[in-house]
Design a protein around this motif. Sequence first.
Motif, PDB file in Angstrom:
ATOM      1  N   UNK A  82       0.852  -1.191   0.000  1.00  0.00           N
ATOM      2  CA  UNK A  82       0.000   0.000   0.000  1.00  0.00           C
ATOM      3  C   UNK A  82       0.888   1.241   0.000  1.00  0.00           C
ATOM      4  N   UNK A  83       0.550   2.186  -0.865  1.00  0.00           N
ATOM      5  CA  UNK A  83       1.267   3.459  -0.934  1.00  0.00           C
ATOM      6  C   UNK A  83       0.250   4.559  -0.631  1.00  0.00           C
ATOM      7  N   UNK A  84       0.536   5.427   0.351  1.00  0.00           N
ATOM      8  CA  UNK A  84      -0.447   6.459   0.709  1.00  0.00           C
ATOM      9  C   UNK A  84      -0.488   7.581  -0.326  1.00  0.00           C
ATOM     10  N   UNK A  85      -1.664   8.185  -0.485  1.00  0.00           N
ATOM     11  CA  UNK A  85      -1.784   9.411  -1.283  1.00  0.00           C
ATOM     12  C   UNK A  85      -1.320  10.542  -0.372  1.00  0.00           C
ATOM     13  N   UNK A  86      -0.175  11.146  -0.669  1.00  0.00           N
ATOM     14  CA  UNK A  86       0.378  12.219   0.166  1.00  0.00           C
ATOM     15  C   UNK A  86       0.225  13.540  -0.587  1.00  0.00           C
ATOM     16  N   UNK A  87      -0.404  14.519   0.063  1.00  0.00           N
ATOM     17  CA  UNK A  87      -0.598  15.834  -0.533  1.00  0.00           C
ATOM     18  C   UNK A  87       0.043  16.902   0.337  1.00  0.00           C
ATOM     19  N   UNK A  88       0.614  17.892  -0.323  1.00  0.00           N
ATOM     20  CA  UNK A  88       1.145  19.071   0.383  1.00  0.00           C
ATOM     21  C   UNK A  88       0.372  20.280  -0.089  1.00  0.00           C
ATOM     22  N   UNK A  89      -0.117  21.055   0.855  1.00  0.00           N
ATOM     23  CA  UNK A  89      -0.878  22.251   0.511  1.00  0.00           C
ATOM     24  C   UNK A  89      -0.329  23.420   1.316  1.00  0.00           C
ATOM     25  N   UNK A  90      -0.215  24.580   0.681  1.00  0.00           N
ATOM     26  CA  UNK A  90       0.256  25.783   1.375  1.00  0.00           C
ATOM     27  C   UNK A  90      -0.933  26.634   1.791  1.00  0.00           C
ATOM     28  N   UNK A  91      -0.892  27.105   3.033  1.00  0.00           N
ATOM     29  CA  UNK A  91      -1.926  28.000   3.560  1.00  0.00           C
ATOM     30  C   UNK A  91      -1.249  29.192   4.219  1.00  0.00           C
ATOM     31  N   UNK A  92      -1.916  30.352   4.181  1.00  0.00           N
ATOM     32  CA  UNK A  92      -1.391  31.517   4.879  1.00  0.00           C
ATOM     33  C   UNK A  92      -1.863  31.475   6.326  1.00  0.00           C
ATOM     34  N   UNK A 102      -4.230  26.550  14.999  1.00  0.00           N
ATOM     35  CA  UNK A 102      -3.907  27.647  14.097  1.00  0.00           C
ATOM     36  C   UNK A 102      -5.096  27.941  13.197  1.00  0.00           C
ATOM     37  N   UNK A 103      -5.193  29.185  12.778  1.00  0.00           N
ATOM     38  CA  UNK A 103      -6.219  29.606  11.830  1.00  0.00           C
ATOM     39  C   UNK A 103      -5.502  29.859  10.520  1.00  0.00           C
ATOM     40  N   UNK A 104      -5.911  29.148   9.457  1.00  0.00           N
ATOM     41  CA  UNK A 104      -5.231  29.243   8.176  1.00  0.00           C
ATOM     42  C   UNK A 104      -6.194  29.732   7.103  1.00  0.00           C
ATOM     43  N   UNK A 105      -5.653  30.456   6.121  1.00  0.00           N
ATOM     44  CA  UNK A 105      -6.446  30.968   5.011  1.00  0.00           C
ATOM     45  C   UNK A 105      -6.236  30.056   3.806  1.00  0.00           C
ATOM     46  N   UNK A 106      -7.336  29.484   3.279  1.00  0.00           N
ATOM     47  CA  UNK A 106      -7.234  28.597   2.118  1.00  0.00           C
ATOM     48  C   UNK A 106      -7.195  29.421   0.841  1.00  0.00           C
ATOM     49  N   UNK A 107      -6.931  28.753  -0.291  1.00  0.00           N
ATOM     50  CA  UNK A 107      -6.834  29.456  -1.582  1.00  0.00           C
ATOM     51  C   UNK A 107      -8.145  30.119  -1.982  1.00  0.00           C
ATOM     52  N   UNK A 108      -9.281  29.509  -1.595  1.00  0.00           N
ATOM     53  CA  UNK A 108     -10.568  30.082  -2.002  1.00  0.00           C
ATOM     54  C   UNK A 108     -11.100  31.103  -1.000  1.00  0.00           C
ATOM     55  N   UNK A 109     -10.274  31.489  -0.018  1.00  0.00           N
ATOM     56  CA  UNK A 109     -10.651  32.559   0.901  1.00  0.00           C
ATOM     57  C   UNK A 109     -11.340  32.112   2.177  1.00  0.00           C
ATOM     58  N   UNK A 110     -11.555  30.815   2.345  1.00  0.00           N
ATOM     59  CA  UNK A 110     -12.150  30.307   3.586  1.00  0.00           C
ATOM     60  C   UNK A 110     -11.066  30.110   4.637  1.00  0.00           C
ATOM     61  N   UNK A 111     -11.493  29.916   5.884  1.00  0.00           N
ATOM     62  CA  UNK A 111     -10.508  29.634   6.933  1.00  0.00           C
ATOM     63  C   UNK A 111     -10.556  28.164   7.308  1.00  0.00           C
ATOM     64  N   UNK A 112      -9.406  27.660   7.735  1.00  0.00           N
ATOM     65  CA  UNK A 112      -9.269  26.270   8.173  1.00  0.00           C
ATOM     66  C   UNK A 112      -8.767  26.345   9.600  1.00  0.00           C
ATOM     67  N   UNK A 113      -9.590  25.875  10.543  1.00  0.00           N
ATOM     68  CA  UNK A 113      -9.274  26.061  11.968  1.00  0.00           C
ATOM     69  C   UNK A 113      -9.088  24.748  12.739  1.00  0.00           C
ATOM     70  N   UNK A 114      -8.886  23.618  12.027  1.00  0.00           N
ATOM     71  CA  UNK A 114      -8.847  22.331  12.716  1.00  0.00           C
ATOM     72  C   UNK A 114      -7.446  21.757  12.871  1.00  0.00           C
ATOM     73  N   UNK A 115      -6.406  22.556  12.625  1.00  0.00           N
ATOM     74  CA  UNK A 115      -5.035  22.047  12.737  1.00  0.00           C
ATOM     75  C   UNK A 115      -4.345  22.578  13.981  1.00  0.00           C
ATOM     76  N   UNK A 116      -3.601  21.670  14.646  1.00  0.00           N
ATOM     77  CA  UNK A 116      -2.814  22.079  15.812  1.00  0.00           C
ATOM     78  C   UNK A 116      -1.424  22.517  15.368  1.00  0.00           C
TER      79      UNK A 116
END
Length: 160
Positions: A82-92, A102-116
Motif C-alpha cells: 500500500x502506498x499512501x496518497x500524500x498531498x502538500x498544501x500551502x496556507x497563509x 492555528x487559523x489558516x487561510x485557504x486558496x478560495x478565501x475560507x478559513x481552516x481552523x482544525x489544525x494544531x
Amino acid sequence: MSDEEHQFESKADAGASKTYPQQAGTIRKGGYIVIKARPCKVVEVSTSKTGKHGHAKCHFVAIDIFNGKKLEDIVPSSHNCDVPHVNRTDYQLIDISEDGFVSLLTENGNTKDDLKLPTDDSLLSQIKGGFEEGKDLVVSVMSAMGEEQICALKDIGPKN
C-alpha cells in the motif's frame, strides 16, 4: 419497496481510497509506503535474492511522516504494497489561538481552523516567533490517510 426504506449516511469525502497498491520491487528510496497502518517515507531499500524456489524480498526502512518513528518491513518484491496518497498544501497563517490551534487561510478565501501547531520544537518556535514579529507566514500542510500536520514554513515578508 419504497425509496423511504433506504437511508444513506452522507459523507464529506468522495469515497477515494487513502492508499493505492504498488509492486514492492518498484518502490524506491524517497517514495512513500504504508507500514503498520502508518504513512512513511522510505529512507532505505535493499533487495535480497533467496533460494532456488523462493521470492526476492525487499527490506524497507522508512520514517513515519507524522511522528518521525522509524519502521521496517520485509515484503516479497513481486507482491503489492500500500502506498499512501500524500498531498502538500500551502496556507497563509492568520492566527494562533491559546489552545494551540492555528487559523489558516485557504486558496478560495475560507478559513481552516482544525489544525494544531506542530510538535517539532524548532518549527514551532519559528512559527510562533515569526507570527509575534508580525511577518506574513505561509505553512505547508502535509496530509495522508486522513491525517494532517504542518510540516514546513515560508516567510513571505512583513505584513503591510
